[in-house]
Design an enzyme around this catalytic site. Structure first.
Site, PDB file in Angstrom:
ATOM      1  CG  HIS A  53      44.079-126.051 -35.067  1.00 30.67           C
ATOM      2  ND1 HIS A  53      44.227-126.005 -33.706  1.00 30.67           N
ATOM      3  CD2 HIS A  53      43.887-127.363 -35.370  1.00 30.67           C
ATOM      4  CE1 HIS A  53      44.147-127.220 -33.203  1.00 30.67           C
ATOM      5  NE2 HIS A  53      43.935-128.071 -34.199  1.00 30.67           N
ATOM      6  CD  GLU A 101      47.623-124.271 -37.231  1.00 29.70           C
ATOM      7  OE1 GLU A 101      46.925-123.286 -36.951  1.00 29.70           O
ATOM      8  OE2 GLU A 101      48.032-125.082 -36.383  1.00 29.70           O
ATOM      9  CD  GLU A 105      43.341-122.135 -32.540  1.00 30.92           C
ATOM     10  OE1 GLU A 105      42.959-123.120 -33.205  1.00 30.92           O
ATOM     11  OE2 GLU A 105      44.363-122.145 -31.845  1.00 30.92           O
ATOM     12  CG  HIS A 134      43.135-124.806 -29.616  1.00 32.20           C
ATOM     13  ND1 HIS A 134      44.200-124.968 -30.483  1.00 32.20           N
ATOM     14  CD2 HIS A 134      43.366-125.644 -28.575  1.00 32.20           C
ATOM     15  CE1 HIS A 134      45.039-125.857 -29.982  1.00 32.20           C
ATOM     16  NE2 HIS A 134      44.551-126.289 -28.831  1.00 32.20           N
TER      17      HIS A 134
END
Length: 768
Positions: free
Chosen positions: A453, A527, A360, A357
């Protein structure tokens, strides 16, 4: 499309030899080289052209490819190279604290202001707010550098109007309307070839005036929840400060407010972010960003430095895994120590990927910290390289990074939902990564896979894993062990209670789930919050680049503790701790994260909002973190992997929780054998923890085991503990009355208890 059969070669670069057509433009073709493309008329997943990868990449030097950056042909790009210095603030930067007096400027239509900046449509048509996708719009072909545009200036030379620009690598800004002298309304560009995904922003502002009260308002966010509601502040970079004072990116903004605006159209609701600030210098050039930028060019510079280092280049081999849709190289790094003479030990592989992504960017900083550590000369790094082969794909979506997308590639698709796809031409980086991992599994075996991420709705750092109901008995195969060790290595940033291990149907196309189903038991998504931490001394502060890099370093420490330093018996105890702790924390009551959402990354519900909807106090979750901290052991509690809450209550007896007749809570010394680690078992440190709101919540709403509610056993546990607590005699009756009020009777319990499906569906939102 023909089926691709993977060859038996051990080469890390596999290329397709199919012939292709060359789409060229006769105008300036010799000045603007195009990538080779072929256009497919239809496909089950999308209708987009795809690139033909160059041949014989093994014969090319990776360093010779680092300078090339390809853009979609319609993108106009300024010739100036944007560069920023690295700088770390001396103290952690605090989150913004709301005052309740923040303004909420309404959306202004263009006729009520002056449009001073308008980005290229890029194959899309411009509507009132967002750049929406044209049905016939898709990526066609690319070129090394886009057409150089004229500087956009819509005002007189002596005017003090700010000058905006975002047509550079990773930049994102679509339109700016000047509302009044010091107020500007900004619209972000959606991901190319889509009408969605507005989160990432990165733009330049010049012609500044120092000390003036400016206000910026971005008006086309689409997410209801945002970390800007909880103190996140925008980033500011001043070229004057960088040159004079060696100061780089820093947090800025006052009167920060994220709110629903009045600009909804076509059934879509929009949200605004507004903030006020002052520029530090007159006639300065400044930049604003959602998170610390890390561009494709930054990655290439980093890889060039590795390839030129005489030591690092021996332990890190850089290959081109494939080429993206636009023709940009997707790199794979192979990191390990050369085998010692006479030893042919087969090393298992550890796989790391990042930046699927594009918005990010913090994932790239974590990856950088990991690479700095694993390529270093420390004893720990040497030991890891002796035991593992590391396969690293540092940037899975270079096209999206280059054009400033938030989530998608040039297909307009989320690549982290395409790991099951067999359409190599549309999603080359995903297809080649998956097949590279298959090959490595056959050659070496894969010990751990992790996709890095950033998270836009939760604070702290945490992991998503995959877990079966009947988990393997081998401790090093249990998915909760590694996150627990990482939380101990990084206690002020990593939150084990925030980790989740459920496998939802909506996540079956993600990297972690596909790799898990391929046979990698330790398969994770790491994350990291775009904002900061809520833990310990870092509570209510932002993460900076040093913090993010440290997470990559702690990842290595946890991996070393997991696989090298720990004895087998120690692993078993750690596994049991992880299972018991997370058994309660991952009950349906508290399973509020994005495991029920449609995205692995930015779409989990906010913790505070969820607690408010449950009618509990936010303080309860903070107590929850404290309850399940791992302290010095008083008594080792051995439980089966699938221990019920009743068994937990029976094993955590009052003898384990009281230290002496006087109620002292001092931790006894534990003898330690030479050369062995002392196991740290999870206990509840004081009885006060049993009366916390969050523990009562868990006791009432615990999942049923074998068709029977465990609330009754929890109540008995409380009563048993109180009966042996000599220090709590005066309060025992009062506390017992409170417990009976909280615990519903048998006749009413069925009406008040929510079903698992209700909690699983709680807080669902649309796919991002």
């Amino acid at each position: 499309m023909r089926k691709s059969v993977e060859g038996a070669s051990n080469s890390f670069v596999t290329e397709d030899s199919q012939q292709c057509a060359v789409l060229t433009d006769s105008i300036c073709a010799h000045l603007l080289p195009r990538t080779k493309q072929i256009l497919l008329s239809s496909d089950s997943e999308a209708v987009v052209p795809y690139p033909q990868e160059p041949q014989n990449l093994d014969d090319l030097s990776p360093a010779s490819q680092f300078s090339l950056v390809y853009w979609p042909h319609q993108c106009k790009v300024i010739r100036d190279r944007i560069e920023h210095i690295d700088w770390i603030p001396t103290t952690p930067e605090p989150l913004y604290t709301t005052t309740g007096l923040e303004m909420t400027p309404p959306y202004q239509t263009p006729d009520k202001g002056t449009v001073i900046y308008l980005g290229e449509e890029g194959g899309n048509t411009l509507r009132n707010l967002a750049v929406s996708s044209n049905k016939n719009s898709c990526f066609m072909y690319s070129q090394e550098r886009g057409v150089c545009p004229l500087k956009q200036i819509f005002h007189q030379k002596e005017d003090n109007t700010l000058i905006f620009e975002a047509r550079f690598e990773s930049g994102n800004l679509q339109k700016v309307v000047k509302v009044n002298e010091f107020e500007y309304q900004l619209t972000l560009r959606t991901d190319l070839y889509t009408s969605r995904h507005t989160q990432w922003y990165y733009f330049q502002v010049s012609n500044t005036q120092a000390g003036m009260p400016y206000r910026f308002t971005i008006v086309n966010f689409t997410k209801r929840n945002s970390l800007y509601k909880h103190g996140l502040r925008p980033l500011l970079y001043s070229e004057a400060d960088a040159k004079k004072h060696k100061v780089g990116w820093r947090r800025t903004g006052n009167e920060i407010k994220y709110y629903k605006n009045n600009a909804g159209q076509d059934g879509r609701q929009y949200f605004s972010l507004t903030w006020t600030f002052q520029f530090p210098h007159d006639r300065d050039t400044c930049y604003f960003a959602h998170c610390y930028p890390y561009t494709y060019s930054n990655l290439q510079e980093y890889l060039v430095a590795i390839s030129k280092d005489p030591v690092k280049s021996k332990i890190c081999k850089i290959h081109i895994l494939c080429h993206s849709l636009a023709g940009n190289s997707v790199y794979v790094l192979t990191i390990t120590n050369p085998p010692k003479s006479g030893k042919g030990t087969k090393r298992k592989a550890v796989i790391l990927t990042a930046r699927v992504h594009p918005g990010e960017t913090n994932s790239s900083w974590i990856m950088k910290g990991f690479l700095d550590y694993i390529l270093g000369n420390s004893g720990k790094a040497q030991l890891l390289r002796d035991n593992f082969v590391f396969k690293v794909v540092p940037m899975l979506n270079p096209d999206g990074v280059i054009v400033g997308n938030h989530r998608c590639s040039l297909t307009g698709q989320d690549l982290n939902r395409k790991y099951r796809s067999n359409v190599k031409k549309f999603y080359p980086s995903i297809w080649y990564t998956r097949n590279m991992i298959k090959r490595v599994m056959g050659d070496h075996g894969v010990f751990l896979y992790c996709d890095i991420h950033g998270h836009n709705r939760k604070q702290n750092v945490f992991m998503y894993g995959c877990e079966r109901k009947q988990q393997a008995k081998a401790p090093y195969m249990h998915p909760r062990v590694f996150p627990l060790l990482l939380s101990k290595s990084c206690p002020d940033k990593f939150s084990f209670p925030d980790c989740r291990f459920r496998v939802q149907k909506s996540k079956e196309g993600t990297g972690r789930v596909v790799m898990w189903k391929m046979g990698i038991n330790n398969s994770y998504t790491l994350e990291a919050s775009i904002c900061g931490s809520k833990l310990d001394c870092r509570r209510s502060t932002h993460f900076d680049t040093k913090d993010l890099e440290s997470i990559g370093q702690h990842f290595c420490d946890a991996l070393l503790n997991y696989c090298v330093h720990n004895k087998e018996e120690h692993k078993k105890v750690v596994k049991q701790q992880a299972r018991v702790n997370s058994k309660v924390l991952n009950s349906d009551v508290l399973d509020w994260d994005s495991s029920s959402q449609t995205s692995d990354s930015p779409d989990s519900c906010d913790l505070v909002e969820h607690q408010l909807k449950l009618g509990t106090k936010t303080q309860g979750i903070e107590t929850q973190h404290k309850i399940f901290q791992v302290l010095e052991p008083v008594k080792k509690v051995k439980l089966p992997i699938a221990a019920s809450a009743k068994q937990v209550g029976e094993d955590f007896s009052s003898e384990s929780l009281t230290q002496d007749a006087k109620g002292s809570h001092e931790k006894p010394s534990v003898p330690q054998e030479a050369g062995k680690s002392v196991c740290r078992d999870t206990i509840l440190s004081t009885r006060d923890n049993f009366h916390s709101p969050s523990f009562n919540l868990v006791s009432q709403k615990m999942k049923k085991h074998n068709g029977k509610s465990v609330s009754k056993s929890a109540e008995k546990t409380f009563q048993y503990l109180k009966g042996h607590d000599r220090t709590a005699k005066s309060n025992s009756k009062k506390e017992e009355r409170k417990m009976k009020e909280r615990l519903p009777s048998e006749s009413t319990r069925s009406k008040k208890t929510r079903t698992a499906s209700q909690y699983a569906n709680f807080g669902k939102s649309k796919s991002c």
